[in-house]
Design a protein around this motif. Structure first.
Motif, PDB file in Angstrom:
ATOM      1  N   VAL A 168       0.880  -1.172   0.000  1.00  0.00           N
ATOM      2  CA  VAL A 168       0.000   0.000   0.000  1.00  0.00           C
ATOM      3  C   VAL A 168       0.913   1.215   0.000  1.00  0.00           C
ATOM      4  N   THR A 169       0.749   2.121  -0.959  1.00  0.00           N
ATOM      5  CA  THR A 169       1.679   3.253  -1.070  1.00  0.00           C
ATOM      6  C   THR A 169       0.967   4.593  -0.922  1.00  0.00           C
ATOM      7  N   ARG A 170      -0.186   4.590  -0.275  1.00  0.00           N
ATOM      8  CA  ARG A 170      -0.913   5.837  -0.060  1.00  0.00           C
ATOM      9  C   ARG A 170      -0.681   6.341   1.358  1.00  0.00           C
ATOM     10  N   MET A 199       2.791  -1.282   4.386  1.00  0.00           N
ATOM     11  CA  MET A 199       2.129   0.007   4.260  1.00  0.00           C
ATOM     12  C   MET A 199       3.188   1.103   4.269  1.00  0.00           C
ATOM     13  N   VAL A 200       3.316   1.792   3.152  1.00  0.00           N
ATOM     14  CA  VAL A 200       4.330   2.833   2.986  1.00  0.00           C
ATOM     15  C   VAL A 200       3.703   4.201   3.207  1.00  0.00           C
ATOM     16  N   ARG A 221       2.097  -9.554  10.238  1.00  0.00           N
ATOM     17  CA  ARG A 221       1.416  -9.605   8.936  1.00  0.00           C
ATOM     18  C   ARG A 221       1.384  -8.244   8.232  1.00  0.00           C
ATOM     19  N   LEU A 222       1.271  -7.175   9.017  1.00  0.00           N
ATOM     20  CA  LEU A 222       1.173  -5.835   8.447  1.00  0.00           C
ATOM     21  C   LEU A 222       2.327  -4.988   8.963  1.00  0.00           C
ATOM     22  N   ILE A 223       3.187  -4.564   8.048  1.00  0.00           N
ATOM     23  CA  ILE A 223       4.400  -3.831   8.397  1.00  0.00           C
ATOM     24  C   ILE A 223       4.235  -2.369   7.976  1.00  0.00           C
TER      25      ILE A 223
END
Length: 344
Positions: A168-170, A199-200, A221-223
């Motif tokens: 994700v890049t938003r 997630m960026v 799971r979510l970084i």
């Protein structure tokens, strides 16, 4: 040749726009932008000071061209710059947001006024032209072409052997609905379906997103990667086979183009801007906004996609190479600016 850029020069989109113009026209752009700040009062004071500095350009040699992003702010300010030609670029489906209430009323006025006076109105995609025409922009003044992305930076490697992972890049703002993505991953985990996500970016929603990740025990799971320099983003995208973005509103997204160029299968919101590039179930998946269960269903379906996903990734890369090549598109855009300046 003197060209002034009015906009937020720290944004990746603005940087690529400026660099492309500078490279093709052989000129260093001058820039002006509003100071950043959290206080509404201080922002208003800064805006008046900014406006005053633009008015002072009336007492100096005129610019040959002013480029302004977002019709309702810098596009309106551009009208007061001493310049020969003006280009206004729209950022979203419309730059009037929110569209209702007093804010929508006065922003509609600003957008209409900016388009009436601009010499060229730039749409990064066809979906933007409807608001432009409704705001009184003359059709012959509208140019439709995305800036594109630098294809030399995005390799589109073979990802068949990667473990399931998405990026994700938003930025972490409410409209991008990162919490729905967290909810979807939790739903999948309850179904014994496991996928890793990166997630960026940063933003005001980060504490809430972090809290939800901890609540569901999804830390592995979510970084949350935080801010990642734009030139390092392709390496991270190479580690992911899927791209997720589920905002409630969307313009023409460079992030989507980057994902398509990198071989990341898109799962994005079912909005007109995305429909222009993604055909549901063919080269990506479209989902309703604010529907974590539907998003989870889409991810599950994609994970079982196999050959369909492989074919979609190849199709997306071909599309980007044909239509969204930064070097090719920025030359066309810059040539248009050059012609505009020559027609005084």
């Amino acid at each position: 040749m003197r060209i002034l850029f009015l906009g937020e020069t720290y944004r990746a989109d603005a940087i690529s726009w400026m660099k492309g113009v500078e490279a093709n026209l052989g000129v260093k752009l001058e820039t002006r932008e509003l100071p950043k700040g959290n206080s509404r009062v201080l922002r208003m004071i800064a805006a008046f000071g900014f406006f005053g500095k633009l008015l002072l350009t009336r007492f100096s040699k005129p610019y040959d061209l002013v480029l302004a992003e977002r019709a309702t702010s810098y596009g309106f300010f551009a009208l007061f710059v001493h310049t020969k030609k003006r280009v206004v670029a729209q950022q979203g489906i419309t730059d009037v947001y929110p569209e209702g209430g007093f804010s929508g009323f006065y922003k509609s006025f600003l957008q209409r006024f900016a388009y009436k006076k601009a010499d060229l109105v730039h749409a990064w995609g066809n979906v933007m032209t409807y608001a432009m025409l409704e705001s009184g922009a003359s059709p012959y003044k509208i140019m439709v072409l995305p800036k594109g992305i630098d294809l030399s930076r995005y390799r589109c490697p073979d990802k068949k052997d990667l473990s399931p992972s998405f990026i994700v890049t938003r930025s972490l703002y409410d409209l991008y609905r990162h919490i729905d993505i967290v909810e979807a991953v939790k739903i999948l985990q309850d179904r014994y379906i496991y996928i890793k996500g990166y997630m960026v970016g940063d933003g005001p929603e980060k504490p809430e997103v972090q809290s939800l990740i901890h609540k569901y025990q999804l830390q592995d799971r979510l970084i949350l990667k935080g801010h990642v320099p734009n030139d390092q983003l392709p390496e991270l995208m190479d580690l992911c086979r899927y791209y997720i973005a589920v905002p409630t509103t969307e313009g023409v997204s460079s992030s989507l183009f980057e994902a398509m160029a990198s071989g990341c299968y898109p799962i994005v919101t079912d909005l007109p801007a995305n429909q222009a590039f993604i055909k549901n179930g063919k080269n990506g998946h479209l989902v309703a906004p604010c529907q974590p269960t539907e998003l989870a269903d889409a991810i599950e379906s994609v994970l079982k996609g196999g050959n369909q996903v492989d074919e979609a990734l190849e199709e997306n890369r071909r599309y980007i190479e044909l239509h969204v090549d930064y070097k090719k598109n920025m030359k066309i855009i810059s040539d248009k600016y050059r012609t505009l300046m020559q027609n005084n």
